[in-house]
Design a protein around this motif. Structure first.
Motif, mmCIF file in Angstrom:
data_model
loop_
_atom_site.group_PDB
_atom_site.id
_atom_site.type_symbol
_atom_site.label_atom_id
_atom_site.label_comp_id
_atom_site.label_asym_id
_atom_site.label_seq_id
_atom_site.Cartn_x
_atom_site.Cartn_y
_atom_site.Cartn_z
ATOM 1 N N CYS A 54 -69.762 -3.353 -34.459
ATOM 2 C CA CYS A 54 -67.806 -3.692 -33.244
ATOM 3 C C CYS A 54 -67.615 -2.231 -32.397
ATOM 4 O O CYS A 54 -67.585 -2.084 -31.439
ATOM 5 C CB CYS A 54 -67.189 -4.362 -33.928
ATOM 6 N N LYS A 57 -70.511 -1.420 -30.406
ATOM 7 C CA LYS A 57 -70.094 -1.691 -28.602
ATOM 8 C C LYS A 57 -69.056 -1.602 -28.036
ATOM 9 O O LYS A 57 -68.357 -1.546 -26.466
ATOM 10 C CB LYS A 57 -69.775 -3.518 -29.199
ATOM 11 N N SER A 58 -67.535 -1.064 -28.632
ATOM 12 C CA SER A 58 -66.297 -1.024 -28.297
ATOM 13 C C SER A 58 -66.608 0.354 -27.664
ATOM 14 O O SER A 58 -65.561 1.344 -26.601
ATOM 15 C CB SER A 58 -65.154 -0.702 -29.465
ATOM 16 N N ARG A 90 -59.586 -0.713 -29.273
ATOM 17 C CA ARG A 90 -58.895 -1.754 -28.819
ATOM 18 C C ARG A 90 -58.413 -1.449 -27.527
ATOM 19 O O ARG A 90 -58.644 -2.085 -26.265
ATOM 20 C CB ARG A 90 -57.437 -2.571 -29.482
ATOM 21 N N VAL A 93 -61.519 -0.697 -24.923
ATOM 22 C CA VAL A 93 -62.550 -1.984 -24.480
ATOM 23 C C VAL A 93 -61.033 -2.777 -23.193
ATOM 24 O O VAL A 93 -61.795 -3.081 -22.278
ATOM 25 C CB VAL A 93 -61.993 -3.154 -25.891
ATOM 26 N N GLN A 96 -61.671 -1.362 -20.582
ATOM 27 C CA GLN A 96 -63.540 -1.464 -19.966
ATOM 28 C C GLN A 96 -63.516 -2.416 -19.143
ATOM 29 O O GLN A 96 -63.989 -2.943 -18.025
ATOM 30 C CB GLN A 96 -64.157 -1.614 -20.944
ATOM 31 N N MET A 97 -62.561 -3.724 -19.925
ATOM 32 C CA MET A 97 -62.709 -5.214 -19.298
ATOM 33 C C MET A 97 -62.304 -5.491 -18.149
ATOM 34 O O MET A 97 -62.437 -5.968 -17.163
ATOM 35 C CB MET A 97 -61.957 -6.083 -20.314
ATOM 36 N N LEU A 100 -64.119 -3.655 -15.508
ATOM 37 C CA LEU A 100 -65.662 -4.544 -15.157
ATOM 38 C C LEU A 100 -65.603 -5.898 -14.328
ATOM 39 O O LEU A 100 -65.212 -6.858 -13.311
ATOM 40 C CB LEU A 100 -65.943 -5.590 -16.409
ATOM 41 N N LEU B 100 -67.682 -8.558 -24.323
ATOM 42 C CA LEU B 100 -66.542 -7.110 -25.074
ATOM 43 C C LEU B 100 -65.081 -7.976 -25.395
ATOM 44 O O LEU B 100 -64.679 -7.841 -25.962
ATOM 45 C CB LEU B 100 -65.942 -6.635 -23.241
ATOM 46 N N GLN B 101 -64.883 -9.253 -24.903
ATOM 47 C CA GLN B 101 -64.229 -10.523 -25.183
ATOM 48 C C GLN B 101 -64.432 -9.777 -26.503
ATOM 49 O O GLN B 101 -63.778 -10.187 -27.565
ATOM 50 C CB GLN B 101 -63.983 -11.584 -24.563
ATOM 51 N N THR B 103 -66.150 -8.319 -28.927
ATOM 52 C CA THR B 103 -65.864 -7.175 -29.564
ATOM 53 C C THR B 103 -64.281 -7.157 -29.765
ATOM 54 O O THR B 103 -63.572 -6.540 -30.672
ATOM 55 C CB THR B 103 -66.333 -5.792 -28.395
ATOM 56 N N LEU B 104 -63.805 -7.548 -28.704
ATOM 57 C CA LEU B 104 -62.063 -7.239 -28.507
ATOM 58 C C LEU B 104 -61.540 -7.654 -29.611
ATOM 59 O O LEU B 104 -60.579 -8.385 -30.574
ATOM 60 C CB LEU B 104 -61.166 -7.814 -27.345
ATOM 61 N N THR B 106 -62.533 -8.808 -32.633
ATOM 62 C CA THR B 106 -62.876 -8.457 -33.457
ATOM 63 C C THR B 106 -61.903 -7.020 -33.833
ATOM 64 O O THR B 106 -61.524 -6.750 -35.091
ATOM 65 C CB THR B 106 -64.698 -7.761 -33.618
#
Lengths: 152, 152
Positions: A54, A57-58, A90, A93, A96-97, A100, B100-101, B103-104, B106
DNA sequence: CCTTGACTTAAAGTTCACTTTAAGTTGTAT
DNA sequence: ATACAACTTAAAGTGAACTTTAAGTCAAGG
């Protein structure tokens, strides 16, 4: 139930060499060994591995994941630091979203651009299109691509 | 309005060496030069640079961006290929956002985990918590972390 | 004309996260 | 006992995307 490095790798869908590399980098100090020196993964080890996954990936680097592992092993005195780490990741991320989503908007515009060009047989159709010819939901992406023209 | 590599780099918020590197890799064949050999960026070049940026953010490698540039310079005969490229990148970005969602989710669970531990002064509070004690919107993330325990 | 800062190139260096190799060991199955 | 697949380590190699260095050139201001 116990696992060798190869079995654990299959469960996690990574290469065994990746797990060995993580171990070498100090990410898996909790993994025990058999009498002969072979890594023995137990159920609880997968909890750690999933948190490592996790954090990776973050966007956290290996060396910073190691710092988290070290913190966690120190126990309750590092709860505040660990909370802060997860709150930071958090936020990263979420950022990042958002980025994206912007990228996706631009790709959506470009898909429309080439679909239109395909129908016309040439990208030249776009030379004389006005804003109203662009589907409404794609206009902001198009404006974003054009933003550097209205500079200076 | 024309720009040197340093000025263009400022506008795009990247290092000048990055732009030179892209040029060396064949991503900027359209950029012209002054009599003395200095790169001269014009408005239209920024259109290209923004598309390059978008493709890069979508995860495309430099060598594949070069292939797109080469296609685009070939003209209308490559419209279909280019459309396909953008449609593929679009799908990839959607997949990335889904990951990513997860991961978020988590990270959200872990933030709650450490907030609760912080209030209690110890992570041990979680040892005897049941599902109902976990906020509803965090339960699926928790189950996801636990999923490997119900294997075999 | 000359200084100066920003430009040019080729080539080497950096960082990150693995992956591969080589030489050797473990543990299970026959 | 022996074969054999999968394990072990240290060290070297890989690939991607830059960044830095070194040696030199350009062009604008005084």
């Amino acid at each position: 139930m116990i696992y060798t490095v190869g079995e654990a790798a299959k469960v996690l869908d990574v290469a065994p060499s990746t797990i060995r590399y993580y171990d070498k980098e100090g990410l898996l100090p909790f993994v025990e060994r058999s009498g002969g020196g072979i890594r023995v993964f137990k159920e609880k080890d997968f909890d750690w591995l999933l948190i490592i996954e996790c954090l990776k990936k973050s966007g956290l680097q290996i060396k910073d994941i190691k710092r988290f592992i070290d913190m966690a092993l120190k126990g309750d005195e590092t709860i505040d630091e660990r909370l802060e780490l997860f709150q930071n990741q958090r936020k990263k991320v979420i950022k990042q979203m958002e980025e994206l989503q912007q990228t996706l908007d631009t790709l959506d515009y470009k898909c429309w651009y080439y679909e239109t060009a395909k129908q016309a047989g040439t990208t030249a159709v776009h030379d004389h299109l006005s804003v109203e010819d662009i589907p409404e939901h794609l206009r902001s992406a198009k404006e974003n691509l054009d933003r550097l023209h209205r500079r200076g």
